[in-house]
Design an enzyme around this catalytic site. Structure first.
Site, short mmCIF file in Angstrom:
data_model
loop_
_atom_site.label_atom_id
_atom_site.label_comp_id
_atom_site.label_asym_id
_atom_site.label_seq_id
_atom_site.Cartn_x
_atom_site.Cartn_y
_atom_site.Cartn_z
N CYS A 36 0.84 -1.20 0.00
CA CYS A 36 0.00 0.00 0.00
C CYS A 36 0.88 1.25 0.00
O CYS A 36 1.30 1.72 1.05
CB CYS A 36 -0.93 -0.02 1.21
SG CYS A 36 -1.99 1.43 1.30
N CYS B 204 -0.49 4.17 1.99
CA CYS B 204 -0.37 4.06 3.45
C CYS B 204 1.07 4.34 3.89
O CYS B 204 1.29 4.99 4.91
CB CYS B 204 -0.75 2.66 3.94
SG CYS B 204 -2.17 1.93 3.15
N ASP B 205 2.05 3.83 3.15
CA ASP B 205 3.43 3.81 3.66
C ASP B 205 4.39 4.74 2.91
O ASP B 205 5.53 4.90 3.33
CB ASP B 205 3.99 2.37 3.58
CG ASP B 205 3.14 1.40 4.38
OD1 ASP B 205 2.57 1.84 5.39
OD2 ASP B 205 3.03 0.23 3.99
#
Ligand code: NAP
Length: 305
Positions: free
Chosen positions: A131, A134-135
């Site tokens: 992801c 997300c990261d």
């Protein structure tokens, strides 16, 4: 007894819920984590009709939820552990309770596929990620790579390039699968380098990702890339473990339906990314949700009234 129980709160499930409430159905939707599904972890959505300006995935997910709740949809944050679909009355079972329903709409969606490399699971969260949204922000001024050639991989590469000093996009063929507009963007980006005809052979590092070994399939040459972050975007796998053996599905677990979203089990419908179909998009998931509910409603009229 409920008219419709929907399992999964992505766009397909929430659209199904919205249509069900507007249609006067007594409906309950189960979501085990957060609503919005894969869209909620998308950086920017720019191809949903009506949203002229790009909208972030989390904002889009919140809008979907409030739209469904506006019509009174009840959403329960609980994990469904089992379903029983044999009789006319179906059962949906959580850890605490058993619910009865006339119909079930399966909308559990899909999750990113794994490459299957040694250390991939071990280094998840330690440099391996599925992801980018997300990261990605953890990789400011660092070197990253994305594997895959589809819409997700190219979008991820563009997202990472906002932070990272360098992004390798590693694709196993000499042509990307992604839509043309995304291909053009990655090819024009000064910090994205595409490694064509290349596969990842292994992940290097003791405690976390330090690099990868890649093989060029045309020359058969092996080389190493030093990396801080390694992102995998090679497609999706359906979240169909709950229903294995209960409805017909493909060998890789996508649920088979007809064009009314009906599975082979009367009263059980499947919508969205969980379903085997030619196009997995937000718009097609929303469309599935609407069709699934209207079919469930018709089924109830024909079988219960
Ligand atoms: P996808 O379209 O299935 O693409 C997967 C990519 O990964 C392909 O390029 C494939 O290579 C490659 N790949 C698959 N297995 C591999 C392996 N074992 N090793 C190396 N490479 C591998 O998956 P996706 O990009 O996640 O997209 C899934 C669906 O969501 C698609 O329908 C897509 O259009 C949709 N989506 C849409 C948007 C958007 O509209 N903005 C954004 C994200 C996703 P090959 O090309 O050689 O098969």
């Amino acid at each position: 007894m409920k008219d419709i129980i929907i399992i999964g709160g992505g766009i397909a499930g929430l659209t199904a819920g919205m249509y069900a409430q507007r249609g006067g159905m007594d409906t309950l939707l189960f979501e085990k984590m957060f609503v919005g599904g894969q869209a909620a972890t998308t950086y920017s959505i720019e191809n949903y009709p009506g949203f002229v300006d790009p909208i972030s995935g989390p904002d889009f997910a919140m809008k979907l939820e409030s739209h469904a709740r506006k019509f009174g949809l009840e959403i329960l944050y609980d994990e469904v552990k089992d379903i029983q679909v044999d009789g006319k009355i179906k059962k949906v079972i959580t850890d605490n309770k058993e619910y009865q329903t006339k119909t079930i709409i399966l909308a559990m969606g899909a999750s990113p596929k794994m490459l299957g490399l040694e250390k991939e699971e071990q280094f998840r969260g330690r440099g391996v990620s599925y992801c980018a949204t997300c990261d990605g922000a953890f990789y400011k001024d660092k070197v990253t790579a994305v594997v895959g050639g589809g819409d997700t991989a190219t979008e991820d590469a563009m997202f990472l390039a906002q932070y990272a000093s360098k992004v390798y996009l590693i694709h196993r063929r000499d042509q990307l699968r992604a839509s043309k507009i995304l291909q053009d963007r990655v090819m024009a980006h000064p910090r994205i380098e595409i490694l064509w005809d290349t596969v990842v052979e292994s992940i290097m590092g003791e405690e976390q990702v330090e690099g990868i070994k890649v093989r060029n399939l045309k020359t058969d040459s092996l080389s190493q890339l030093e990396l801080d972050g390694f992102f995998i975007a090679i497609g999706i796998q359906p979240n169909s473990g709950l229903i294995a053996g209960k409805v017909d599905m493909t060998d890789d677990g996508f649920v088979l339906t007809d064009e009314n979203m009906a599975t082979n089990v009367p009263g059980v419908f499947a919508v969205g990314d969980l379903r085997y179909k030619p196009v997995w998009q937000l718009v097609t998931a929303a469309s599935d949700g609407a069709i699934g509910t209207l079919s469930a409603q018709r089924y109830i009229m024909e079988n219960f009234e």
